[in-house]
Design an enzyme around this catalytic site. Structure first.
Site, mmCIF file in Angstrom:
data_model
loop_
_atom_site.group_PDB
_atom_site.id
_atom_site.type_symbol
_atom_site.label_atom_id
_atom_site.label_comp_id
_atom_site.label_asym_id
_atom_site.label_seq_id
_atom_site.Cartn_x
_atom_site.Cartn_y
_atom_site.Cartn_z
ATOM 1 N N TYR A 1 25.120 -31.972 -17.425
ATOM 2 C CA TYR A 1 24.296 -31.536 -18.543
ATOM 3 C C TYR A 1 24.025 -30.067 -18.246
ATOM 4 C CZ TYR A 1 23.290 -36.514 -19.322
ATOM 5 O OH TYR A 1 23.381 -37.861 -19.559
ATOM 6 N N HIS B 1 26.983 -41.864 -26.166
ATOM 7 C CA HIS B 1 26.097 -41.970 -25.006
ATOM 8 C C HIS B 1 25.658 -43.418 -24.770
ATOM 9 C CE1 HIS B 1 24.195 -38.974 -22.314
ATOM 10 N NE2 HIS B 1 23.327 -39.944 -22.062
ATOM 11 N N ASP C 1 26.365 -34.672 -26.235
ATOM 12 C CA ASP C 1 25.696 -35.562 -27.194
ATOM 13 C C ASP C 1 24.244 -35.830 -26.826
ATOM 14 O OD1 ASP C 1 25.952 -37.199 -25.014
ATOM 15 O OD2 ASP C 1 27.216 -38.702 -25.986
#
Length: 367
Positions: free
Chosen positions: A160, A256, A188
C-alpha cells in the site's frame, strides 16, 4: 438448529432474498469433531477468525464473490483425449515459472492462525512450487519472510503506497534488497472500509488514511524502483485498458476479497466485461484475478476468459491453522481439482482453454 433454519427462511422472505449459508461445507467438523482435539490447533479466537472472514458493509460483495461462478454453467466436451492435461498445469507469471496457475494472495496477519505466521506460507509455497505474495501488513517483516524462502524461490511484495515519497522509497528499497521480484501495488483501498462484522470484535482495517493513487503517481514510482509494478484491484474494463495504455506489465482483477466496498464487482464479472469489450486485452497484458475462488472449477472459468493465474487468499489463511502442512494441502487439493475438472470438462490443455467451454448467460438458482 431447526429453529435457526426456520428463522433464516422467514428473514429471507422479509428481505426478499434467499438465506445465505455463509460458506461451502468443508467437512472439517465431520473430520475433527465438534470440538477440535486439544493441542492440535492454536487458540483461535473469534477476533482472529473474524479478521480473515469479514467483508465490507452487509457483505454482499463477499457473498457475490463466492456465488458468481455458479451463475455460469460449463459446456463439457466429450470424446476428447485428456490423459496429458496434468502436463499443462505449470505456467509463468511475469516470466517466472511455477507449478500451477494459482498463487497465494496477499493477506495480512498470518499469526492469527499459527505462531509461525507467514513462515508457513512461504515454505508451503516453496514446497508446492507456487508464487507467494506477502502482504505489507504481514505479521513478520518482509525481510524475515524472504529469509525463510527456499533457494531461488520467487516472491512478489504487496504494497500500500502512502502519501509520503520518503516512506515509499524505503518500501521499494527494502523489497529490492530482500530479493522480491515485483511490486504489487494495491489500488483498490484508497479509503477506509466499513467492516461491520469486524467492528463487533474490535477488528479494524490496517489502512485507514485516504491515499492518492493516480497514473501520474505510477510514472513517479517507476523512477524510484527497478522492479516491475503490478496493479492490484482493477474493477472495470476501462481501467484495464488504461493499464495497457500506460504499459503496466500485469494487473490483478480484485475487489479486495469483498472487504472494502460493498457492491463492487467480482473478478469474474470484470473479466467477462473485458472479454466482451475486447478479448485481445488478455494478450496485451498479463491478467491475474482473485476473490471467492474455492474450487478448481471456479478457477477454470477465469482461465477460460484469458486470466493467466488465479489468487487464493482465505483458504490458505484458514489452512495455516494446521501450519505448513495445511498450506501444502490446499495447494495439493487445488492442483488435483484443476486436473480432474479440466479432464471432466474435456480440456486436454489448460493453456488452450477458451471461453467456449462456458455458457456466459447467467442462469439457475444463483442468478
Amino acid at each position: 438448529m431447526r429453529y435457526s433454519l426456520i428463522t433464516a427462511t422467514l428473514a429471507s422472505g422479509v428481505f426478499a432474498a434467499r438465506p445465505f449459508l455463509n460458506e461451502p461445507d468443508t467437512g472439517i467438523v465431520d473430520a475433527l469433531g465438534a470440538s477440535f482435539p486439544v493441542g492440535s490447533l492454536p487458540d483461535i479466537k473469534n477476533m482472529n477468525y473474524t479478521y480473515y472472514r469479514n467483508g465490507a458493509g452487509g457483505e454482499w460483495s463477499y457473498r457475490n464473490n463466492l456465488e458468481v461462478y455458479n451463475r455460469y454453467r460449463f459446456k463439457p466436451r466429450m470424446m476428447v483425449d485428456i490423459t496429458k492435461v496434468q502436463d499443462s498445469l505449470p505456467t509463468s507469471i511475469l516470466g517466472h515459472n511455477f507449478s500451477a496457475p494459482f498463487y497465494i494472495s496477499p493477506c495480512a496477519r498470518a499469526d492469527y492462525a499459527h505462531p509461525e505466521a507467514e513462515i508457513n506460507l512461504v515454505k508451503g509455497a516453496a514446497a508446492a512450487g507456487i508464487l507467494y505474495i506477502p502482504s505489507l501488513y504481514s505479521h513478520l517483516p518482509m525481510e524475515t519472510i524472504a529469509e525463510n524462502a527456499a533457494e531461488n524461490q520467487t516472491l512478489f511484495a504487496q504494497l500500500y503506497i502512502p502519501n509520503n515519497d520518503t516512506q515509499t522509497q524505503t518500501y521499494f528499497d527494502r523489497a529490492e534488497k530482500a530479493g522480491y521480484k515485483a511490486l504489487v501495488w494495491t489500488i483498490d483501498s484508497p479509503g477506509d472500509a466499513s467492516r461491520q462484522r469486524a467492528a463487533r470484535f474490535d477488528v479494524g482495517s490496517s489502512n485507514v488514511e485516504l491515499t492518492r493513487n493516480t497514473w501520474e503517481d505510477l510514472e513517479k514510482y517507476r523512477s524510484m524502483t527497478k522492479l516491475p509494478i503490478i496493479l492490484k484491484g482493477v474493477q472495470t474494463a476501462a481501467v484495464a485498458k488504461a493499464a495497457i495504455e500506460h504499459k503496466v506489465p500485469a494487473i490483478v482483477l480484485s475487489n479486495h476479497g469483498g472487504r472494502n466496498l460493498d457492491g463492487s464487482p467480482s473478478a469474474l464479472e470484470v473479466a467477462i466485461e473485458m472479454y466482451q469489450e475486447d478479448p485481445t486485452m488478455f494478450q496485451k497484458i498479463e491478467v491475474y484475478a482473485d476473490g471467492g475462488v474455492r474450487y478448481g472449477s471456479d478457477a477454470l472459468r477465469l482461465l477460460a476468459l484469458g486470466v493467466r493465474a488465479v489468487g487464493i487468499g482465505r483458504p490458505f489463511m484458514y489452512a495455516n491453522a494446521f501450519g505448513q502442512p495445511g498450506v501444502e494441502k490446499v495447494a495439493q487439493i487445488l492442483k488435483g481439482e484443476l486436473i480432474g475438472d479440466s479432464a471432466n470438462l474435456g480440456v486436454p490443455d489448460l493453456k488452450k482453454i477458451d471461453a467456449e467451454v462456458v455458457n456466459w448467460t447467467p442462469n439457475g438458482w444463483y442468478s
